[in-house]
Scaffold this motif. Structure first.
Motif, mmCIF file in Angstrom:
data_model
loop_
_atom_site.group_PDB
_atom_site.id
_atom_site.type_symbol
_atom_site.label_atom_id
_atom_site.label_comp_id
_atom_site.label_asym_id
_atom_site.label_seq_id
_atom_site.Cartn_x
_atom_site.Cartn_y
_atom_site.Cartn_z
ATOM 1 N N LEU A 120 33.232 38.508 37.134
ATOM 2 C CA LEU A 120 33.310 37.048 37.097
ATOM 3 C C LEU A 120 34.724 36.516 36.964
ATOM 4 C CD1 LEU A 120 30.162 36.326 34.909
ATOM 5 C CD2 LEU A 120 30.421 35.998 37.370
ATOM 6 N N SER A 121 35.702 37.332 37.349
ATOM 7 C CA SER A 121 37.079 36.838 37.401
ATOM 8 C C SER A 121 37.942 37.844 38.137
ATOM 9 C CB SER A 121 37.657 36.615 35.997
ATOM 10 O OG SER A 121 38.056 37.852 35.416
ATOM 11 N N ASP A 122 39.123 37.379 38.558
ATOM 12 C CA ASP A 122 40.192 38.287 38.929
ATOM 13 C C ASP A 122 40.892 38.698 37.639
ATOM 14 O OD1 ASP A 122 39.607 38.197 41.617
ATOM 15 O OD2 ASP A 122 41.048 36.608 42.050
ATOM 16 N N ASP A 123 42.015 39.371 37.766
ATOM 17 C CA ASP A 123 42.743 39.831 36.584
ATOM 18 C C ASP A 123 43.232 38.626 35.776
ATOM 19 O OD1 ASP A 123 44.288 41.128 34.711
ATOM 20 O OD2 ASP A 123 45.736 41.942 36.143
ATOM 21 N N PHE A 158 39.225 41.615 32.964
ATOM 22 C CA PHE A 158 38.287 40.987 33.888
ATOM 23 C C PHE A 158 37.050 40.509 33.126
ATOM 24 C CE2 PHE A 158 40.659 44.314 35.972
ATOM 25 C CZ PHE A 158 41.128 43.707 37.126
ATOM 26 N N LYS A 159 36.696 39.229 33.300
ATOM 27 C CA LYS A 159 35.461 38.719 32.707
ATOM 28 C C LYS A 159 34.267 39.273 33.474
ATOM 29 C CE LYS A 159 33.124 34.535 31.074
ATOM 30 N NZ LYS A 159 31.764 35.026 31.289
ATOM 31 N N VAL A 160 33.231 39.677 32.707
ATOM 32 C CA VAL A 160 32.004 40.185 33.315
ATOM 33 C C VAL A 160 30.805 39.624 32.555
ATOM 34 C CG1 VAL A 160 33.003 42.329 34.209
ATOM 35 C CG2 VAL A 160 32.075 42.267 31.875
ATOM 36 N N ALA A 210 37.018 45.251 43.586
ATOM 37 C CA ALA A 210 35.761 44.524 43.828
ATOM 38 C C ALA A 210 36.005 43.019 43.872
ATOM 39 C CB ALA A 210 34.750 44.852 42.741
ATOM 40 N N PRO A 211 35.329 42.303 44.763
ATOM 41 C CA PRO A 211 35.497 40.847 44.824
ATOM 42 C C PRO A 211 34.749 40.133 43.707
ATOM 43 C CG PRO A 211 33.849 41.543 46.408
ATOM 44 C CD PRO A 211 34.417 42.806 45.806
ATOM 45 N N TYR A 212 35.074 38.886 43.524
ATOM 46 C CA TYR A 212 34.363 38.035 42.574
ATOM 47 C C TYR A 212 32.882 38.008 42.936
ATOM 48 C CZ TYR A 212 33.229 33.757 39.945
ATOM 49 O OH TYR A 212 32.682 32.843 39.078
#
Length: 475
Positions: free
Chosen positions: A396-399, A410-412, A438-440
């Protein structure tokens, strides 16, 4: 001269299965034999409901029933023709040197006020000057964001070529222009903009150059006052950067969801800042209770059936910056010359946005679900601090790391979380390369990750060392 609409529809329904419908021929079949030009106008007004596409030669044929193929949306700049339309409006209102002197000062002050109002969560009022200031600062990035979200539908064959759209809080036309440019030339669209403010004056102008088969209507009503049922069955509802401006966004969005076709989609879009992003997520969750019929199609997937997340919900997607459009450059350069302003103060080319797609048919982008025998549930993280676990997570985010020296972060989420969870990459290896790449919105399988509590952030850190395995399950 009027046209007998019932006779026209009956004739069109018959001829469409035989040959192209030519107004020069059809008028002869109608009572009182109206002029072909009048017949053509009436056919255009009836075209969407009849499923008719107007060709360049002026005849009408059945619309293409295939879904939209993803067009490879990756704009590097706001298109020149759209930028010229905005500059023409600025010239008409303020003159050739609109970016200089009193008019330039007023536009910059209005942009500053709009930014502050959004940041503070205050109501935003749009007069003619505010509408143009809004278009200068926000039209390019909103334009880019909409296409990236539409990709999530088109790449699964869920965006029809023939579609009716309700754009709630349509603003100055960023979402409308994106939809127009995203769709192929053979798309047949019945587009309805709901916009009560003077933004609608700008919107009217930018819609002038849309294709003949992109039929547009601008309703100068609030989202609360407009009755979505009057538009007919809707394929796509857009709430573009308006959720935080509604007094009761859940009630309003719920009414528009009710107007969707069973296989339709509702897109919520908001700027990436904390207030607007988390408000979007709050509304998304209110509209999609675990026992309800409406599903989150993407990106905040519920991987545990029967669960729903309850964390703060701040997540956003980032895409490549746009080139600086001419109107932003002019306004910014004038401020630097006159007042020694920091360059870039009035440039907004970051493409960062929060979004959600909701579906009344329960469809999810990925049908993947977690299982208690194989996966850790984020709702249970408090009981597993310092344990190593395996889990499924949506990226759920980029770096988010604050600088290059910090560990990548990275938010997950997995749809059960009560507090924020972050995957922290402390040791990179070939085993966990997928975490970066991996993409968003991708679903990740994570094996052998250490759960720690981050007291400073009030969140859980999921520590990925070199031995942690991260694999992409679905994108």
């Amino acid at each position: 001269m009027s046209v007998d609409r019932e006779a026209l529809r009956d004739t069109a329904k018959y001829l469409r299965n035989v040959r192209p419908i030519d107004p020069e021929e059809v008028y002869e079949y109608l009572p009182d034999r109206p002029h072909p030009a009048v017949v053509r106008t009436a056919l255009r007004e009836e075209a969407f409901d009849l499923g008719l596409f107007e060709r360049g030669d002026g005849t009408f044929v059945p619309a293409n029933g295939e879904p939209v193929d993803p067009p490879g949306w990756s704009p590097e700049a706001f298109p020149d023709d759209h930028a010229e339309a905005i500059e023409d409006l600025l010239f008409d209102r303020y003159g050739l040197d609109w970016h200089e002197g009193d008019s330039g000062d007023a536009l910059r002050e209005t942009i500053d006020r709009l930014k502050e109002d959004y940041y503070r969560g205050r109501p935003v009022e749009y007069d003619a000057d505010a509408a143009l200031a809004y278009a200068i600062y926000h039209q390019p990035d909103f334009y880019a964001a909409v296409g990236y979200v539409l990709d999530r539908l088109a790449d699964r064959g869920l965006l029809p070529r023939t579609l009716r759209v309700l754009d709630v809080g349509a603003g100055t036309g960023g979402p409308a222009l994106a939809l127009h440019d995203y769709l192929p030339d053979d798309a047949l669209v019945d587009y309805h903009a709901i916009e009560p403010s003077e933004n609608a004056d700008v919107l009217d102008e930018v819609l002038d150059d849309t294709r003949p088969n992109f039929h547009t209507s601008v309703h100068r009503e609030t989202g609360e006052a407009f009755d979505p049922e009057t538009a007919g069955e809707v394929d796509l509802v857009l709430f573009g950067n308006v959720i935080s401006e509604l007094d009761d966004p859940e009630a309003v969005a719920s009414r528009y969801l009710d107007a969707l076709a069973d296989d339709g989609s509702c897109v919520l879009l908001a700027p990436a800042d904390l207030n607007t992003s988390t408000e979007l997520r709050r509304v998304e969750r209110a509209l999609t209770p675990p026992d309800g019929d409406v599903s989150v199609y993407a990106p905040d997937l519920r991987l545990w059936p029967g669960d729903a997340p309850d964390d703060r919900g701040w997540s956003f997607e980032e895409r490549p910056d746009l080139a600086v459009p001419s109107f932003q450059r002019k306004l910014d350069d004038a401020a630097a010359r006159a007042y020694d302003e920091e360059p870039g103060t009035y440039v907004n080319t970051d493409v960062k946005f929060s979004w959600a797609i909701l579906r009344p048919d329960g469809e999810r982008r990925h049908p993947v679900v977690a299982g208690a025998e194989r996966h850790h549930r984020m709702a249970d993280s408090e009981d597993h601090v310092t344990d190593r676990v395996n889990l499924l997570a949506v990226k759920l985010s980029d770096d988010l790391a604050p600088d290059d020296d910090a560990n990548p972060l990275f938010k997950v989420g997995d749809g059960s979380e009560r507090l924020e969870h972050y995957l922290v990459l402390t040791g990179e290896s070939s085993l966990n390369r997928d975490l970066r790449e991996a993409p968003y919105g991708a679903i990740l399988s994570v094996e052998n990750v250490l759960i720690l509590w981050n007291d400073d952030e009030g969140a859980y850190n999921l520590v990925c060392g070199k031995e942690t395995v991260v694999d992409v399950v679905a994108v």
